[in-house]
Scaffold this motif. Structure first.
Motif, short mmCIF file in Angstrom:
data_model
loop_
_atom_site.label_atom_id
_atom_site.label_comp_id
_atom_site.label_asym_id
_atom_site.label_seq_id
_atom_site.Cartn_x
_atom_site.Cartn_y
_atom_site.Cartn_z
N LYS A 1 49.76 72.40 62.60
CA LYS A 1 49.13 71.15 62.16
C LYS A 1 47.99 71.53 61.24
O LYS A 1 47.05 72.19 61.67
N ARG A 2 48.09 71.18 59.96
CA ARG A 2 47.04 71.46 58.98
C ARG A 2 47.00 70.35 57.96
O ARG A 2 48.00 69.72 57.67
N GLY A 3 45.83 70.19 57.36
CA GLY A 3 45.74 69.33 56.20
C GLY A 3 46.37 70.05 55.02
O GLY A 3 46.41 71.28 54.99
N CYS A 4 46.88 69.30 54.08
CA CYS A 4 47.47 69.94 52.89
C CYS A 4 47.41 68.98 51.70
O CYS A 4 47.30 67.77 51.88
N PHE A 5 47.45 69.57 50.53
CA PHE A 5 47.54 68.81 49.29
C PHE A 5 48.80 69.23 48.55
O PHE A 5 49.15 70.41 48.54
N VAL A 6 49.45 68.27 47.94
CA VAL A 6 50.58 68.55 47.05
C VAL A 6 50.14 68.15 45.65
O VAL A 6 49.70 67.01 45.44
N SER A 7 50.21 69.10 44.73
CA SER A 7 49.79 68.87 43.34
C SER A 7 51.00 68.95 42.42
O SER A 7 51.83 69.86 42.56
N LEU A 8 51.07 68.03 41.49
CA LEU A 8 52.12 68.01 40.48
C LEU A 8 51.47 68.21 39.13
O LEU A 8 50.51 67.52 38.79
N HIS A 9 51.98 69.18 38.39
CA HIS A 9 51.53 69.40 37.02
C HIS A 9 52.74 69.36 36.10
O HIS A 9 53.85 69.71 36.52
N LYS A 10 52.52 68.94 34.88
CA LYS A 10 53.56 69.09 33.86
C LYS A 10 53.62 70.57 33.50
O LYS A 10 52.66 71.30 33.72
N LYS A 11 54.72 70.99 32.91
CA LYS A 11 54.85 72.41 32.53
C LYS A 11 53.76 72.84 31.55
O LYS A 11 53.42 74.01 31.50
N ASN A 12 53.16 71.89 30.82
CA ASN A 12 52.08 72.24 29.89
C ASN A 12 50.74 72.38 30.61
O ASN A 12 49.71 72.61 29.98
N GLY A 13 50.73 72.23 31.95
CA GLY A 13 49.52 72.40 32.73
C GLY A 13 48.77 71.12 33.05
O GLY A 13 47.85 71.10 33.87
N GLU A 14 49.15 70.03 32.42
CA GLU A 14 48.46 68.75 32.61
C GLU A 14 48.75 68.19 34.01
O GLU A 14 49.89 68.17 34.46
N LEU A 15 47.71 67.73 34.71
CA LEU A 15 47.86 67.14 36.03
C LEU A 15 48.73 65.90 35.95
O LEU A 15 48.58 65.08 35.04
N ARG A 16 49.63 65.74 36.93
CA ARG A 16 50.52 64.58 36.97
C ARG A 16 50.40 63.81 38.29
O ARG A 16 50.87 62.70 38.43
N GLY A 17 49.74 64.43 39.28
CA GLY A 17 49.53 63.76 40.56
C GLY A 17 49.03 64.76 41.58
O GLY A 17 49.40 65.93 41.54
N CYS A 18 48.18 64.30 42.49
CA CYS A 18 47.68 65.17 43.54
C CYS A 18 47.17 64.29 44.68
O CYS A 18 46.29 63.47 44.48
N ILE A 19 47.78 64.46 45.83
CA ILE A 19 47.39 63.69 47.02
C ILE A 19 47.44 64.65 48.21
O ILE A 19 48.30 65.53 48.27
N GLY A 20 46.51 64.45 49.13
CA GLY A 20 46.53 65.30 50.30
C GLY A 20 45.70 64.76 51.43
O GLY A 20 45.08 63.69 51.34
N THR A 21 45.69 65.55 52.48
CA THR A 21 44.93 65.24 53.68
C THR A 21 44.01 66.42 53.97
O THR A 21 44.44 67.57 53.92
N ILE A 22 42.76 66.11 54.29
CA ILE A 22 41.77 67.15 54.57
C ILE A 22 42.00 67.74 55.95
O ILE A 22 41.88 68.94 56.16
N THR A 23 42.30 66.86 56.89
CA THR A 23 42.67 67.28 58.24
C THR A 23 44.04 66.68 58.53
O THR A 23 44.45 65.71 57.89
N PRO A 24 44.76 67.25 59.48
CA PRO A 24 46.13 66.76 59.73
C PRO A 24 46.16 65.30 60.16
O PRO A 24 45.34 64.86 60.95
N VAL A 25 47.13 64.58 59.64
CA VAL A 25 47.35 63.19 59.96
C VAL A 25 48.68 63.04 60.72
O VAL A 25 48.84 62.14 61.53
N TYR A 26 49.60 63.94 60.46
CA TYR A 26 50.95 63.85 61.01
C TYR A 26 51.15 64.90 62.12
O TYR A 26 50.28 65.73 62.36
N ASP A 27 52.32 64.86 62.75
CA ASP A 27 52.59 65.71 63.91
C ASP A 27 52.69 67.20 63.58
O ASP A 27 52.48 68.04 64.44
N ASN A 28 53.06 67.52 62.35
CA ASN A 28 53.21 68.92 61.97
C ASN A 28 53.13 69.08 60.46
O ASN A 28 53.10 68.08 59.73
#
Length: 174
Positions: A40-67
């Motif tokens: 159980k850990r917090g995690c962020f998923v980041s999406l970038h375009k191949k050119n390096g430009e940010l396309r999305g990033c959402i996460g949890t600092i502490t765990p919210v889900y079961d695993n």
């Protein structure tokens, strides 16, 4: 999408593809290691375009889900479809995405900003109900002051407000 990627990233890619193309939330499969169901850990998923430009990033600092496997799945879908800075990812964009998964350590209260290093530590700034987060090692963020200012701006925290600072490290997977 190659097999040289970390299993966390492969899982995030599968989740995003199924959701963006079919609006389907996929179930866990046998390719996922048992440890992912036990951590159980917090995690962020980041999406970038191949050119390096940010396309999305959402996460949890502490765990919210079961695993961790659920944490990655839910944050991957949110990064692709709910980041308020971007429209939802379209099926045409999938081949242009580079995905990373950051697994966060426990938060540690900062007593002195000299403890911080924006290359090594992410930060959480908190003032009352307002909270801002900035991951470590963000391109263009070179100083502690820049890092804290960005996190405070994201939270809507003004200079004269009381501030609590927490630090964390990440294991970043590509």
């Amino acid at each position: 999408m190659t097999d040289k990627k970390h299993p966390y990233v492969i899982w995030a890619e599968k989740v995003i593809k199924a959701y963006v193309e079919e609006k389907k939330i996929i179930d866990f499969d046998k390719t996922l290691t048992r440890e992912l169901f036990e951590i159980k850990r917090g995690c962020f998923v980041s999406l970038h375009k191949k050119n390096g430009e940010l396309r999305g990033c959402i996460g949890t600092i502490t765990p919210v889900y079961d695993n961790l496997i659920e944490e990655i799945r839910e944050n991957a879908i949110a990064a692709a479809t709910q980041d308020p800075r971007f429209p939802p990812v379209t099926p045409k964009e999938l081949s242009d995405l580079v995905i990373s998964v950051d697994i966060l350590s426990e938060l540690e209260k900062v007593k002195d900003v000299a403890e911080l290093n924006p290359k090594i530590f992410g930060v959480v700034v908190k003032s009352g109900y307002k909270r801002g987060v900035l991951l470590p090692d963000i391109e263009g963020v070179k100083t502690i002051e820049e890092q804290l200012n960005i996190a405070k701006m994201k939270a809507g925290i003004y200079e004269d407000e009381p501030l609590e600072i927490f630090k964390f490290t990440v294991n970043r997977f590509y």
